[in-house]
Design a protein around this motif. Structure first.
Motif, PDB file in Angstrom:
ATOM      1  N   ASP A 275      51.786  43.544  29.597  1.00 45.20           N
ATOM      2  CA  ASP A 275      51.606  44.789  30.178  1.00 45.20           C
ATOM      3  C   ASP A 275      51.439  45.123  31.124  1.00 45.20           C
ATOM      4  O   ASP A 275      52.356  45.528  32.518  1.00 45.20           O
ATOM      5  N   GLY A 276      52.077  44.161  32.883  1.00 47.76           N
ATOM      6  CA  GLY A 276      52.466  44.339  34.184  1.00 47.76           C
ATOM      7  C   GLY A 276      52.712  42.865  34.585  1.00 47.76           C
ATOM      8  O   GLY A 276      52.147  41.384  33.895  1.00 47.76           O
ATOM      9  N   LEU A 277      53.636  42.804  35.656  1.00 46.67           N
ATOM     10  CA  LEU A 277      53.642  41.264  35.962  1.00 46.67           C
ATOM     11  C   LEU A 277      54.411  41.660  37.151  1.00 46.67           C
ATOM     12  O   LEU A 277      55.512  42.495  38.035  1.00 46.67           O
ATOM     13  N   ASP A 278      53.808  40.090  38.256  1.00 49.61           N
ATOM     14  CA  ASP A 278      54.356  40.542  39.245  1.00 49.61           C
ATOM     15  C   ASP A 278      53.713  39.187  40.428  1.00 49.61           C
ATOM     16  O   ASP A 278      52.925  38.521  39.500  1.00 49.61           O
ATOM     17  N   GLY A 279      54.214  39.073  41.534  1.00 48.57           N
ATOM     18  CA  GLY A 279      53.425  37.858  42.125  1.00 48.57           C
ATOM     19  C   GLY A 279      53.948  37.930  43.327  1.00 48.57           C
ATOM     20  O   GLY A 279      53.797  38.645  44.243  1.00 48.57           O
TER      21      GLY A 279
ATOM     22  N   ALA B 299      49.726  40.785  33.510  1.00 46.44           N
ATOM     23  CA  ALA B 299      48.346  42.066  33.090  1.00 46.44           C
ATOM     24  C   ALA B 299      48.484  42.426  31.366  1.00 46.44           C
ATOM     25  O   ALA B 299      49.423  42.521  31.309  1.00 46.44           O
ATOM     26  N   ARG B 300      47.209  42.190  31.362  1.00 45.30           N
ATOM     27  CA  ARG B 300      47.440  43.000  29.943  1.00 45.30           C
ATOM     28  C   ARG B 300      46.388  43.552  29.500  1.00 45.30           C
ATOM     29  O   ARG B 300      45.324  44.125  30.274  1.00 45.30           O
ATOM     30  N   TRP B 301      46.801  45.511  28.954  1.00 44.71           N
ATOM     31  CA  TRP B 301      45.681  46.169  28.963  1.00 44.71           C
ATOM     32  C   TRP B 301      44.623  45.473  28.238  1.00 44.71           C
ATOM     33  O   TRP B 301      45.545  45.346  26.406  1.00 44.71           O
ATOM     34  N   GLN B 302      43.827  46.261  28.071  1.00 43.05           N
ATOM     35  CA  GLN B 302      42.973  45.962  26.917  1.00 43.05           C
ATOM     36  C   GLN B 302      41.443  47.003  27.253  1.00 43.05           C
ATOM     37  O   GLN B 302      41.435  47.496  28.300  1.00 43.05           O
ATOM     38  N   ASP B 303      41.311  47.456  25.603  1.00 39.67           N
ATOM     39  CA  ASP B 303      40.109  48.309  25.083  1.00 39.67           C
ATOM     40  C   ASP B 303      38.135  47.770  25.907  1.00 39.67           C
ATOM     41  O   ASP B 303      37.759  48.493  26.492  1.00 39.67           O
ATOM     42  N   THR B 304      38.566  46.517  25.341  1.00 41.04           N
ATOM     43  CA  THR B 304      37.349  46.025  25.510  1.00 41.04           C
ATOM     44  C   THR B 304      37.162  45.248  27.489  1.00 41.04           C
ATOM     45  O   THR B 304      37.804  44.954  27.809  1.00 41.04           O
ATOM     46  N   GLY B 305      36.063  44.900  27.404  1.00 39.38           N
ATOM     47  CA  GLY B 305      35.883  44.888  28.598  1.00 39.38           C
ATOM     48  C   GLY B 305      34.325  44.005  29.304  1.00 39.38           C
ATOM     49  O   GLY B 305      34.133  42.887  28.334  1.00 39.38           O
ATOM     50  N   GLY B 306      34.063  44.038  30.423  1.00 38.15           N
ATOM     51  CA  GLY B 306      33.394  42.552  30.346  1.00 38.15           C
ATOM     52  C   GLY B 306      32.604  42.806  32.390  1.00 38.15           C
ATOM     53  O   GLY B 306      33.032  43.959  32.906  1.00 38.15           O
ATOM     54  N   PRO B 307      32.230  41.753  32.838  1.00 34.86           N
ATOM     55  CA  PRO B 307      32.005  41.865  33.839  1.00 34.86           C
ATOM     56  C   PRO B 307      33.617  42.216  35.151  1.00 34.86           C
ATOM     57  O   PRO B 307      34.513  41.221  34.558  1.00 34.86           O
ATOM     58  N   THR B 308      33.423  42.944  35.718  1.00 32.15           N
ATOM     59  CA  THR B 308      34.640  43.038  36.481  1.00 32.15           C
ATOM     60  C   THR B 308      34.722  42.807  37.742  1.00 32.15           C
ATOM     61  O   THR B 308      33.037  43.137  39.154  1.00 32.15           O
TER      62      THR B 308
ATOM     63  N   LEU C 135      56.539  39.839  44.637  1.00 30.32           N
ATOM     64  CA  LEU C 135      57.307  39.361  43.490  1.00 30.32           C
ATOM     65  C   LEU C 135      56.994  40.268  42.530  1.00 30.32           C
ATOM     66  O   LEU C 135      56.324  40.092  41.648  1.00 30.32           O
ATOM     67  N   CYS C 136      58.487  41.764  42.679  1.00 30.69           N
ATOM     68  CA  CYS C 136      58.177  42.242  41.433  1.00 30.69           C
ATOM     69  C   CYS C 136      59.710  42.026  40.834  1.00 30.69           C
ATOM     70  O   CYS C 136      60.758  43.163  41.158  1.00 30.69           O
ATOM     71  N   PRO C 137      59.102  41.723  39.425  1.00 25.50           N
ATOM     72  CA  PRO C 137      59.872  41.605  37.952  1.00 25.50           C
ATOM     73  C   PRO C 137      60.551  43.470  38.420  1.00 25.50           C
ATOM     74  O   PRO C 137      59.597  44.535  38.169  1.00 25.50           O
ATOM     75  N   VAL C 138      61.962  43.802  37.767  1.00 27.05           N
ATOM     76  CA  VAL C 138      62.521  44.745  37.716  1.00 27.05           C
ATOM     77  C   VAL C 138      63.706  44.490  37.083  1.00 27.05           C
ATOM     78  O   VAL C 138      64.724  44.420  37.808  1.00 27.05           O
ATOM     79  N   ARG C 139      63.196  45.816  35.881  1.00 21.52           N
ATOM     80  CA  ARG C 139      65.430  45.954  35.446  1.00 21.52           C
ATOM     81  C   ARG C 139      64.709  47.650  35.275  1.00 21.52           C
ATOM     82  O   ARG C 139      64.854  48.574  34.161  1.00 21.52           O
ATOM     83  N   ALA C 140      66.253  47.942  35.701  1.00 22.75           N
ATOM     84  CA  ALA C 140      67.084  49.515  35.123  1.00 22.75           C
ATOM     85  C   ALA C 140      67.047  49.423  33.999  1.00 22.75           C
ATOM     86  O   ALA C 140      67.570  48.844  33.377  1.00 22.75           O
TER      87      ALA C 140
END
Length: 451
Positions: free
Chosen positions: A205-209, A222-231, A350-355
């Motif tokens: 869901d998210g990509l940078d470097g 990065a992956r969006w998720q509803d379940t969590g844990g220690p952050t 570094l952050c990919p982008v496509r218009a």
């Protein structure tokens, strides 16, 4: 401020802005009066400024339609607070809290969702713009003013309201840090993820470097998720960018992920000692913010603190190299090799982008995947620093590689090159239509001549 301001108060704010515009003498520079700025180029002082104090909030959020009507100088910090109350977020949230929505559209914003959602202006449905003619015009995609507005930095007017698309916000964000010693392999991986939206069967869901140094590069998925844990908490003693190099995986709350870079202004807070373990313990959390570092930087520029220390230590004069550039993904390894040899500044972002389509004043090819390379610091170059040799070389190399350079910082192009890169002839025609008396400073004069 997270409570919507409402349409009546918005109208009052617009009226205040228009009245202040009328009072500015003809021939005087027109500037917004704001409490924060993320521009890094010197500007002419203006005694008379537009009063945008009534345009700092969210007008309304439509959770069912997944849209928000937002005032032009609302910061992303306030915008996110308002939309998260509905479980939603903007499609692209730039890295720094005090970037404003109007600023990100009139300039350019970018973040880790840009490989799938483009730039902030590409999720705008309509906007109201105070033009040079003193009129507030509503404009939508396909209109000449709307399509030309991005990357014009106030030379076509100022957005007073923008209706933007929203998407579901994650409760948690799982991170995976991939390490590379070969920039060509990193570029190939970026292209594959952008094409498929996944890596090894998992949604991205998210990509940078970060390119820490030659042969030491990290790509963060990065992956969006509803379940969590220690952050993890990178607003405290730990520093986010260091974790990118040290950890294989991580977990953040959705909100902490959005502002993961702001706490230490990427890595730039180290220049102020904010990353030293002892100083960090007494550096209040509320002061670990990009806008605080910006104010400290302004003090440094005002009193020449760094230059004075350099002269005392007999170090060569510094050149500020603060830029974001878009490079076609297949030319990224070539640019990084050139950058290491010519400039020698690390880390870089570094952050990919496509218009999603072509925009006249920042013509990224929608068929090409780009990687934004961000680098912010100084280089000791000696007496030639005043002529900006590194910045000029960067401009030439970016142009050679078919890339584009953002204009929030200093630029040095001659007029012909600038007009060719940013469609100056078209911009001039649109400006003449909406600013017939030429009251607003032209884009070239703003970003190159520093008017």
């Amino acid at each position: 401020m997270s409570d919507p301001v409402g349409w009546e108060r918005h109208g009052e704010g617009v009226d205040r802005l228009v009245r202040s515009y009328v009072t500015i003498p003809r021939g005087a520079p027109v500037r917004l009066r704001t409490t924060t700025s993320n521009l890094f180029r010197p500007r002419v002082h203006a005694d008379a400024r537009l009063d945008a104090s009534g345009l700092t909030g969210v007008v309304a959020v439509d959770a069912e339609a997944r849209t928000a009507d937002v005032q032009g100088v609302c910061t992303y910090e306030d915008l996110v607070d308002a939309t998260l109350a509905h479980g939603l977020m903007p499609l692209v949230v730039p890295q720094l809290r005090t970037i404003t929505l109007g600023g990100a559209v009139a300039g350019l914003g970018i973040e880790a969702t840009s490989f799938r959602n483009g730039l902030p202006h590409e999720s705008v449905r309509e906007m109201d713009v105070l033009t040079g003619a003193g009129e507030v015009v509503t404009t939508r995609p396909g209109d000449e003013l709307f399509d030309t507005f991005p990357n014009t930095y106030g030379s076509l007017g100022y957005a007073t309201r923008l209706r933007i698309d929203l998407e579901p916000a994650p409760r948690y964000v799982g991170l995976r840090h991939l390490r590379f010693d070969d920039p060509a392999l990193l570029a190939k991986t970026v292209a594959e993820i952008a094409a498929t939206g996944s890596y090894e069967g998992e949604q991205v869901d998210g990509l940078d470097g970060v390119a820490f140094e030659p042969g030491r590069l990290v790509l963060t998925l990065a992956r969006w998720q509803d379940t969590g844990g220690p952050t993890s908490d990178y607003t405290g003693q730990q520093v986010y960018y260091r974790s990118v190099a040290e950890r294989d995986t991580d977990l953040l709350t959705g909100l902490d992920y959005l502002w993961r870079w702001d706490t230490d202004w990427f890595w730039c807070s180290r220049a102020f000692g904010a990353q030293h373990p002892l100083l960090r313990r007494v550096w209040a959390r509320r002061w670990r913010r990009s806008d605080v570092y910006l104010r400290l930087l302004a003090l440094d520029h005002r009193f020449d603190i760094a230059d004075r220390l350099d002269r005392r230590a007999n170090r060569p004069q510094r050149e500020r190299v603060i830029q974001d550039v878009e490079i076609p993904v297949d030319r990224l390894p070539e640019f990084l090799a050139w950058f290491d040899e010519t400039v020698g500044m690390r880390p870089v972002w570094l952050c990919p982008v496509r218009a999603t389509r072509t925009w006249p004043t920042y013509p990224l090819d929608p068929e090409v995947l780009y990687v934004n390379v961000g680098f912010w610091g100084t280089v000791h170059v000696g007496p030639d620093a005043v002529d900006a040799p590194r910045n000029r070389a960067i401009e030439q190399e970016v142009h050679r590689l078919g890339g584009h350079k953002s204009l929030y910082s200093e630029a040095f192009y001659d007029r012909a090159t600038f007009d060719a890169l940013y469609d100056g002839d078209h911009l001039a025609r649109v400006k003449q239509r909406f600013d017939p008396d030429d009251r607003l400073t032209s884009l070239y004069d703003k970003v190159v001549r520093r008017a």
